[in-house]
Design an enzyme around this catalytic site. Structure first.
Site, short mmCIF file in Angstrom:
data_model
loop_
_atom_site.label_atom_id
_atom_site.label_comp_id
_atom_site.label_asym_id
_atom_site.label_seq_id
_atom_site.Cartn_x
_atom_site.Cartn_y
_atom_site.Cartn_z
N SER A 141 -8.12 1.00 4.21
CA SER A 141 -8.82 1.71 3.14
C SER A 141 -10.31 1.54 3.38
O SER A 141 -10.74 0.58 4.03
CB SER A 141 -8.44 1.11 1.78
OG SER A 141 -9.30 1.58 0.75
N TYR A 154 -6.59 -5.89 -3.91
CA TYR A 154 -6.63 -4.73 -3.01
C TYR A 154 -7.76 -4.89 -1.99
O TYR A 154 -7.56 -4.73 -0.78
CB TYR A 154 -6.82 -3.46 -3.83
CG TYR A 154 -6.67 -2.18 -3.03
CD1 TYR A 154 -5.41 -1.73 -2.64
CD2 TYR A 154 -7.78 -1.41 -2.69
CE1 TYR A 154 -5.27 -0.56 -1.92
CE2 TYR A 154 -7.65 -0.23 -1.98
CZ TYR A 154 -6.39 0.19 -1.59
OH TYR A 154 -6.25 1.36 -0.87
#
Length: 272
Positions: A141, A154
């Site tokens: 990401s 995350y």
């Protein structure tokens, strides 16, 4: 690497980027095992694929945090098609926002976003070295390069996923193992909007931070960009090109970047 004639495994393939990757791989001539924790979602993706390309894909319900289930995916690919040429480590979880996150949530994030990649590589790389070829694609990401507002689990595990992909490329890149690391910002998937639906101010902040930072791409568009990067054997695949410029700013002046991130966070909180 040209994917035509190759065998691929796509985890997190029951929708979103994974489902789009599976469909695109088959259109480009690959055969695919579509894996997802939600077996029904994986089967729905495969049903749509084989309607136009019979015999090109199979669905498997699997928890990729479990080494035994990753091994079963690889064995299923071998029994249905041939040894695995490409492995798309695409499954991911976000985790609750904020610092008050219990150990179980941290463990799940590390298991799915990082250890699943390590476990798959341990099973695949020895065979790839023997054959002189293999391709590992890590879906990380932009949060793995730039940090995600809201969710520590995350952000931290995606940074770790980028680091593992880098190590894999450095260590085995001269021996035929290719590695790509995909770092998008906003993609129109359930994962993107999970923070907004968490009922938490920080969770909502995380979603708005991504959706306001750049375009929200469709999974099909991301899949096209990813496979173009695989064909070119590029390590860093950035569906949002602006991430590279932001990353350069971060490296050029870390303190200025941190101040800017805090300022951005304050502006989003003021809008709440």
């Amino acid at each position: 690497m040209k994917v035509a004639g190759k065998v691929a495994v796509v985890t997190g393939g029951g929708g979103g980027i994974g489902g789009a990757l599976a469909a695109r791989l088959v259109r480009d001539g690959a055969r695919v095992v579509v894996a997802d924790l939600n077996a029904e979602a994986a089967q729905t993706v495969v049903d749509a694929i084989v309607a136009d390309h019979p015999g090109s894909a199979v669905a498997v319900g699997a928890d990729v945090s479990d080494t035994a289930q990753i091994r079963q995916l690889i064995e299923r690919a071998e029994s249905e098609f041939a040894p695995v040429d490409l492995y798309f480590a695409n499954a991911g979880v976000t985790g609750p926002p904020g610092l008050d996150v219990d150990d179980a949530a941290w463990e799940q994030a590390f298991d799915v976003n990082l250890r699943a990649h390590i476990r798959a590589a341990k099973l695949l790389v020895p065979g790839w070295l023997d054959r002189g070829e293999g391709y590992f694609v890590s879906t990380a990401s932009a949060a793995g390069l730039l940090t995600q507002l809201g969710s520590a689990t995350y952000s931290v595990t995606k940074h770790a996923a980028v680091g593992f992909a880098e190590w894999l490329s450095v260590t085995y890149g001269d021996r035929g193992v290719r590695v790509s690391c995909v770092c998008p910002m906003g993609v129109n998937t359930a994962l993107l909007f999970s923070g907004e639906q968490s009922g938490s101010t920080l969770g909502s902040l995380g979603t708005r931070a991504v959706t306001s930072a750049g375009a929200v791409l469709e999974p099909d568009d991301v899949a096209e960009i990813v496979l173009a990067g695989v064909e070119e054997e590029r390590f860093l695949i950035l569906p949002h090109p602006e991430v590279l410029e932001l990353y350069r700013h971060k490296g050029a002046d870390y303190d200025r970047w941190l101040h800017g991130m805090r300022r951005y966070q304050r502006s989003l909180l003021a809008e709440s």
